[in-house]
Design a protein around this motif. Structure first.
Motif, PDB file in Angstrom:
ATOM      1  N   CYS A  19       0.803  -1.240   0.000  1.00 20.28           N
ATOM      2  CA  CYS A  19       0.000   0.000   0.000  1.00 20.28           C
ATOM      3  C   CYS A  19       0.823   1.272   0.000  1.00 20.28           C
ATOM      4  O   CYS A  19       0.253   2.358   0.169  1.00 20.28           O
ATOM      5  N   ILE A  21       2.816   2.553   2.056  1.00 21.49           N
ATOM      6  CA  ILE A  21       3.121   3.200   3.334  1.00 21.49           C
ATOM      7  C   ILE A  21       4.548   2.852   3.766  1.00 21.49           C
ATOM      8  O   ILE A  21       4.947   1.686   3.740  1.00 21.49           O
ATOM      9  N   THR A  72      -3.379   4.399   9.189  1.00 21.55           N
ATOM     10  CA  THR A  72      -3.934   5.355  10.144  1.00 21.55           C
ATOM     11  C   THR A  72      -5.203   5.931   9.545  1.00 21.55           C
ATOM     12  O   THR A  72      -5.181   6.481   8.447  1.00 21.55           O
ATOM     13  N   ASN A  73      -6.299   5.773  10.243  1.00 21.99           N
ATOM     14  CA  ASN A  73      -7.596   6.125   9.660  1.00 21.99           C
ATOM     15  C   ASN A  73      -8.213   7.381  10.260  1.00 21.99           C
ATOM     16  O   ASN A  73      -9.377   7.679  10.025  1.00 21.99           O
ATOM     17  N   HIS A  74      -7.406   8.097  11.021  1.00 25.37           N
ATOM     18  CA  HIS A  74      -7.944   9.261  11.719  1.00 25.37           C
ATOM     19  C   HIS A  74      -8.564  10.271  10.728  1.00 25.37           C
ATOM     20  O   HIS A  74      -7.952  10.649   9.733  1.00 25.37           O
ATOM     21  N   THR A  75      -9.759  10.705  11.018  1.00 25.58           N
ATOM     22  CA  THR A  75     -10.454  11.676  10.165  1.00 25.58           C
ATOM     23  C   THR A  75     -11.593  12.307  10.953  1.00 25.58           C
ATOM     24  O   THR A  75     -11.940  11.806  12.028  1.00 25.58           O
ATOM     25  N   ARG A  79     -12.920  18.396   8.216  1.00 28.20           N
ATOM     26  CA  ARG A  79     -11.483  18.506   8.483  1.00 28.20           C
ATOM     27  C   ARG A  79     -10.858  19.467   7.470  1.00 28.20           C
ATOM     28  O   ARG A  79     -11.166  19.397   6.287  1.00 28.20           O
ATOM     29  N   GLY A 113      -9.045   7.792  -0.430  1.00 29.47           N
ATOM     30  CA  GLY A 113      -8.561   7.583   0.947  1.00 29.47           C
ATOM     31  C   GLY A 113      -9.579   8.210   1.882  1.00 29.47           C
ATOM     32  O   GLY A 113      -9.285   9.099   2.661  1.00 29.47           O
ATOM     33  N   ASP A 146     -11.254   3.588  -0.455  1.00 30.50           N
ATOM     34  CA  ASP A 146     -10.213   3.355   0.545  1.00 30.50           C
ATOM     35  C   ASP A 146      -9.721   1.913   0.377  1.00 30.50           C
ATOM     36  O   ASP A 146     -10.420   1.070  -0.172  1.00 30.50           O
ATOM     37  N   VAL A 151     -12.800   0.323   7.483  1.00 26.85           N
ATOM     38  CA  VAL A 151     -13.280   1.718   7.496  1.00 26.85           C
ATOM     39  C   VAL A 151     -14.447   1.895   6.512  1.00 26.85           C
ATOM     40  O   VAL A 151     -15.385   2.647   6.780  1.00 26.85           O
ATOM     41  N   LEU A 200     -10.500   0.481  -3.051  1.00 24.80           N
ATOM     42  CA  LEU A 200      -9.506   0.715  -4.101  1.00 24.80           C
ATOM     43  C   LEU A 200      -8.140   0.946  -3.459  1.00 24.80           C
ATOM     44  O   LEU A 200      -8.005   1.752  -2.542  1.00 24.80           O
ATOM     45  N   ASN A 201      -7.159   0.219  -3.965  1.00 25.49           N
ATOM     46  CA  ASN A 201      -5.783   0.449  -3.524  1.00 25.49           C
ATOM     47  C   ASN A 201      -5.168   1.495  -4.450  1.00 25.49           C
ATOM     48  O   ASN A 201      -5.078   1.282  -5.664  1.00 25.49           O
ATOM     49  N   LEU A 202      -4.764   2.612  -3.886  1.00 29.53           N
ATOM     50  CA  LEU A 202      -4.212   3.688  -4.726  1.00 29.53           C
ATOM     51  C   LEU A 202      -2.891   3.279  -5.367  1.00 29.53           C
ATOM     52  O   LEU A 202      -2.372   3.983  -6.233  1.00 29.53           O
ATOM     53  N   MET A 203      -2.340   2.164  -4.926  1.00 30.12           N
ATOM     54  CA  MET A 203      -1.110   1.651  -5.529  1.00 30.12           C
ATOM     55  C   MET A 203      -1.400   0.821  -6.783  1.00 30.12           C
ATOM     56  O   MET A 203      -0.469   0.400  -7.467  1.00 30.12           O
ATOM     57  N   ASN A 220      -4.199  13.632   3.397  1.00 32.06           N
ATOM     58  CA  ASN A 220      -3.636  12.876   4.517  1.00 32.06           C
ATOM     59  C   ASN A 220      -3.506  11.379   4.220  1.00 32.06           C
ATOM     60  O   ASN A 220      -3.693  10.544   5.090  1.00 32.06           O
ATOM     61  N   VAL A 221      -3.261  11.078   2.977  1.00 28.88           N
ATOM     62  CA  VAL A 221      -3.079   9.688   2.546  1.00 28.88           C
ATOM     63  C   VAL A 221      -1.613   9.467   2.183  1.00 28.88           C
ATOM     64  O   VAL A 221      -1.022   8.437   2.510  1.00 28.88           O
TER      65      VAL A 221
END
Ligand SMILES: C[S@@+](CC[C@H](N)C(=O)[O-])C[C@H]1O[C@@H](n2cnc3c(N)ncnc32)[C@H](O)[C@@H]1O
Length: 273
Positions: A19, A21, A72-75, A79, A113, A146, A151, A200-203, A220-221
């Motif tokens: 992914c 990261i 990290t799924n903080h949202t 925002r 994301g 995402d 999530v 969806l994997n952005l990769m 924030n992705v």
């Protein structure tokens, strides 16, 4: 359970490959803490054993579970509010103007994301408010994607605890949410109808969308992606942005301006040229 250097390296390169990261040394204790629970509940004797289980699992489920634990799924709703102000004051008037001239009726926004849904539902509220009575004649929709199933499940359920609602203006809360007996709030169907959630994997090499987007939120992705991964992703996002459309990234993120794909408008806001 101890996470050895080798085990940390194995797990972090797997996460990076899947992914994008990058788990630097600073994230080591976070990785150990988050995976500890998985190891215990799965009865694994070591991180190495867990790693082997993941790479042998042909269903891909173990890998997805790993990504779920690590990302990290903080949202939260609204925002980085300046982005929504930009949408209302600049992007949407531009789109309306173009539609008046061309007779087109489509507004497409992508929340890439999207985490547990607060971002796309905020976008849906903004669109509804902006389009007002016109929304009936305007085909407006948000694609929200995402990599994490867990999530997305929360997002699709659209049920949020009261403390999550503090950022939602009261008038919006009344229009777009229903209070539940247990103290939670449920997103109303009229808002849900505007958002299509997909994994969806952005990769992924290709995204295979049918159309282009006037606005892409990818916020924030990319923070945890390395430079090369970020650049590849920006190129793909660019392919799916309409000419004259916008890309919005998180305020703490930067875009490689030398790539020259987007024009810098202001911090974290870019336009396709
Ligand atoms: C910190 S949240 C940001 C949510 C929202 N965009 C915001 O700004 O509030 C980052 C999200 O990116 C997702 N993500 C991370 N890597 C991804 C990838 N390769 N493909 C798709 N989504 C990814 C995570 O699952 C997480 O839900």
């Amino acid at each position: 359970m101890q996470l050895t250097d080798r085990e940390f390296q194995l797990i972090s390169s797997l996460v990076n490959k899947i992914c994008g990261i990058t788990l630097g040394e600073k994230k080591r204790s976070l990785v150990a803490a988050r995976l500890q629970k998985v190891l215990l509940s799965g009865g694994f004797g070591s991180f190495q054993e867990y790693y082997e289980y993941i790479i042998q699992d042909t269903s891909g489920e173990a890998l997805l579970n790993l990504v779920d634990q690590i990302s990290t799924n903080h949202t939260y709703f609204f925002r980085e509010k300046e982005h929504f102000d930009f949408l209302i004051n600049v992007a949407l008037p531009g789109i309306s103007e173009e539609q008046r001239n061309t007779g087109r009726r489509k507004v497409r926004i992508w929340s890439a994301g999207c985490s547990s849904g607060e971002e796309p539902y905020t976008l849906a509220m903004i669109l509804k408010e902006y389009l007002g009575g016109n929304s009936l004649h305007m085909d407006a929709g948000i694609l929200a994607t995402d990599i994490s199933f867990s999530v997305l499940e929360t997002a699709m359920a659209g049920i949020y605890p009261a403390d999550k609602m503090l950022q939602v203006p009261i008038s919006y809360r009344q229009r777009y949410f229903s209070p539940l007996k247990d103290g939670n709030w449920a997103v109303k169907q009229c808002l849900k109808d505007m958002v299509l959630f997909r994994r969806l994997n952005l990769m992924s090499r290709e995204f295979r969308f049918k159309g282009l987007f006037q606005v892409i939120f990818c916020r924030n992705v990319m923070i945890y992606f390395d430079k090369a991964t970020r650049r590849e992703l920006i190129e793909k996002l660019h392919r799916y942005t309409e000419p004259g459309g916008y890309l919005l990234i998180g305020h703490s993120e930067t875009l490689d301006r030398e790539a020259g794909l987007y024009k810098y408008i202001k911090p974290s806001v870019y336009k396709k040229i």
